[in-house]
Design a protein around this motif. Structure first.
Motif, mmCIF file in Angstrom:
data_model
loop_
_atom_site.group_PDB
_atom_site.id
_atom_site.type_symbol
_atom_site.label_atom_id
_atom_site.label_comp_id
_atom_site.label_asym_id
_atom_site.label_seq_id
_atom_site.Cartn_x
_atom_site.Cartn_y
_atom_site.Cartn_z
ATOM 1 N N GLN A 122 0.845 -1.041 0.107
ATOM 2 C CA GLN A 122 0.402 0.202 0.280
ATOM 3 C C GLN A 122 1.023 1.027 -0.208
ATOM 4 O OE1 GLN A 122 -2.430 -0.280 3.779
ATOM 5 N NE2 GLN A 122 -3.778 -3.025 2.689
ATOM 6 N N LEU A 123 2.063 1.217 0.921
ATOM 7 C CA LEU A 123 2.968 2.360 0.790
ATOM 8 C C LEU A 123 3.982 2.553 -0.344
ATOM 9 C CD1 LEU A 123 4.884 2.312 4.441
ATOM 10 C CD2 LEU A 123 2.760 3.861 3.892
ATOM 11 N N ASN A 124 4.191 1.911 -0.782
ATOM 12 C CA ASN A 124 4.836 1.703 -2.296
ATOM 13 C C ASN A 124 3.435 1.781 -3.540
ATOM 14 O OD1 ASN A 124 7.268 0.989 -3.103
ATOM 15 N ND2 ASN A 124 6.109 -0.191 -5.202
ATOM 16 N N ALA A 125 2.600 1.828 -3.653
ATOM 17 C CA ALA A 125 1.460 2.269 -4.329
ATOM 18 C C ALA A 125 0.705 3.614 -4.533
ATOM 19 C CB ALA A 125 0.009 1.117 -4.648
ATOM 20 N N ASN A 126 0.852 4.124 -3.363
ATOM 21 C CA ASN A 126 0.472 5.503 -3.151
ATOM 22 C C ASN A 126 0.953 6.542 -4.134
ATOM 23 O OD1 ASN A 126 0.144 7.738 -1.509
ATOM 24 N ND2 ASN A 126 -0.290 6.828 0.317
ATOM 25 N N GLU A 127 0.574 7.138 -4.738
ATOM 26 C CA GLU A 127 1.443 7.933 -5.433
ATOM 27 C C GLU A 127 0.963 10.030 -4.955
ATOM 28 O OE1 GLU A 127 0.042 7.510 -9.506
ATOM 29 O OE2 GLU A 127 0.503 5.492 -9.388
ATOM 30 N N GLN A 128 0.341 9.922 -3.440
ATOM 31 C CA GLN A 128 -0.683 11.266 -2.978
ATOM 32 C C GLN A 128 1.148 11.290 -1.999
ATOM 33 O OE1 GLN A 128 -2.854 9.370 -4.697
ATOM 34 N NE2 GLN A 128 -3.436 12.044 -4.433
ATOM 35 N N GLN A 129 2.029 10.421 -1.621
ATOM 36 C CA GLN A 129 2.903 10.764 -0.768
ATOM 37 C C GLN A 129 3.579 10.376 -0.951
ATOM 38 O OE1 GLN A 129 1.034 9.061 2.224
ATOM 39 N NE2 GLN A 129 1.506 11.391 3.835
ATOM 40 N N ILE A 130 5.138 10.409 -0.774
ATOM 41 C CA ILE A 130 6.420 9.972 -0.746
ATOM 42 C C ILE A 130 7.175 8.968 0.302
ATOM 43 C CG2 ILE A 130 9.001 9.960 -1.546
ATOM 44 C CD1 ILE A 130 8.082 12.742 -2.831
ATOM 45 N N HIS A 131 7.029 7.364 -0.245
ATOM 46 C CA HIS A 131 6.947 6.435 0.836
ATOM 47 C C HIS A 131 8.693 6.034 0.032
ATOM 48 C CE1 HIS A 131 2.729 6.885 1.772
ATOM 49 N NE2 HIS A 131 4.024 7.248 2.777
ATOM 50 N N VAL A 132 10.004 6.416 -0.594
ATOM 51 C CA VAL A 132 11.642 5.970 -0.574
ATOM 52 C C VAL A 132 11.436 4.920 0.244
ATOM 53 C CG1 VAL A 132 13.475 6.815 -1.452
ATOM 54 C CG2 VAL A 132 11.407 7.526 -1.902
ATOM 55 N N PHE A 133 11.143 5.454 1.738
ATOM 56 C CA PHE A 133 12.573 5.257 3.019
ATOM 57 C C PHE A 133 11.083 4.479 3.560
ATOM 58 C CE2 PHE A 133 15.177 8.647 2.347
ATOM 59 C CZ PHE A 133 16.663 7.772 2.482
ATOM 60 N N LEU A 134 9.672 4.988 4.048
ATOM 61 C CA LEU A 134 8.928 3.865 4.548
ATOM 62 C C LEU A 134 8.624 2.966 4.128
ATOM 63 C CD1 LEU A 134 7.311 4.532 7.279
ATOM 64 C CD2 LEU A 134 5.458 5.621 6.215
ATOM 65 N N ASP A 135 8.447 2.679 3.209
ATOM 66 C CA ASP A 135 7.593 1.066 2.849
ATOM 67 C C ASP A 135 9.434 0.302 2.978
ATOM 68 O OD1 ASP A 135 9.877 2.059 0.800
ATOM 69 O OD2 ASP A 135 8.741 0.595 -0.543
ATOM 70 N N ASP A 136 10.649 0.291 2.632
ATOM 71 C CA ASP A 136 11.250 -0.774 3.558
ATOM 72 C C ASP A 136 11.582 -0.687 4.699
ATOM 73 O OD1 ASP A 136 12.569 -0.815 0.737
ATOM 74 O OD2 ASP A 136 13.333 1.137 0.489
ATOM 75 N N LEU A 137 11.533 0.873 5.956
ATOM 76 C CA LEU A 137 11.420 0.608 7.089
ATOM 77 C C LEU A 137 10.211 0.179 7.598
ATOM 78 C CD1 LEU A 137 12.549 4.113 7.228
ATOM 79 C CD2 LEU A 137 13.870 2.808 7.883
ATOM 80 N N VAL A 138 9.368 -0.573 7.104
ATOM 81 C CA VAL A 138 7.915 -1.096 7.625
ATOM 82 C C VAL A 138 8.855 -2.587 7.487
ATOM 83 C CG1 VAL A 138 6.251 -1.840 7.057
ATOM 84 C CG2 VAL A 138 6.072 1.062 7.860
ATOM 85 N N ALA A 139 9.278 -3.244 6.313
ATOM 86 C CA ALA A 139 9.781 -4.188 5.654
ATOM 87 C C ALA A 139 11.091 -4.507 6.360
ATOM 88 C CB ALA A 139 9.895 -4.140 4.385
ATOM 89 N N GLY A 140 11.271 -3.685 7.062
ATOM 90 C CA GLY A 140 13.571 -4.088 7.974
ATOM 91 C C GLY A 140 12.029 -3.676 9.422
#
Length: 158
Positions: free
Chosen positions: A122-140
């Motif tokens: 969901q974070l990776n597909a969100n086009e309203q916000q930038i989640h360059v870091f957050l998707d990986d941080l959540v995975a971590g």
């Protein structure tokens, strides 16, 4: 308390701890049939209690937010807006979280980085916000919590 702040920052970006715990459950249930979502939630909370995890989360979230506000210098701003595949700093930062519980965290992170399940997708597909870091941080975070459970399960069976 810093963990409360890190949790608030996650929630402001649309990430609930329970959604991370659901990923942990999906990762570990094949190896531990008695595992519950509550167990996974406890593990996520335990990982987020570590100061280096809190600081890592806040750093990545802040960089995503600054990119959304167009406050980063070029060419970094353009790299973040494009979510440049060769950037790699996002994964490198997330690996700091996975390393808290050893190599099993690293392998779980690699899987999550490719599979992008649950809230990570969901974070990776969100086009309203930038989640360059957050998707990986959540995975971590999910990978570390999963590794923590794996270690505890192994220790209990030895």
């Amino acid at each position: 308390m810093t963990s409360d702040i890190a949790i608030q920052w996650l929630e402001r970006r649309g990430v609930e701890l329970e959604s991370i715990a659901e990923i942990v459950l999906q990762l570990q249930l094949p190896y531990n049939a008695s595992l519950t979502l509550a167990d996974c939630m406890d593990s996520v909370k335990a990982v987020i209690q570590k100061r280096e995890v809190q600081y890592t989360l806040m750093t990545g979230i802040a960089l995503d937010w600054l990119a959304e506000q167009k406050l980063l210098p070029e060419p970094l701003q353009a790299v973040m807006e494009a979510d440049e595949p060769l950037y790699g700093v996002d994964e490198t930062l997330a690996l700091g979280i996975t390393s808290v519980y050893g190599m099993i965290g690293l392998t779980s992170f690699g899987y999550l980085d490719k599979a992008k399940i649950g809230v990570i997708q969901q974070l990776n597909a969100n086009e309203q916000q930038i989640h360059v870091f957050l998707d990986d941080l959540v995975a971590g975070l999910a990978a570390a919590a999963s590794a923590r459970i794996a270690h505890k399960s192994y220790d209990a069976n030895v």
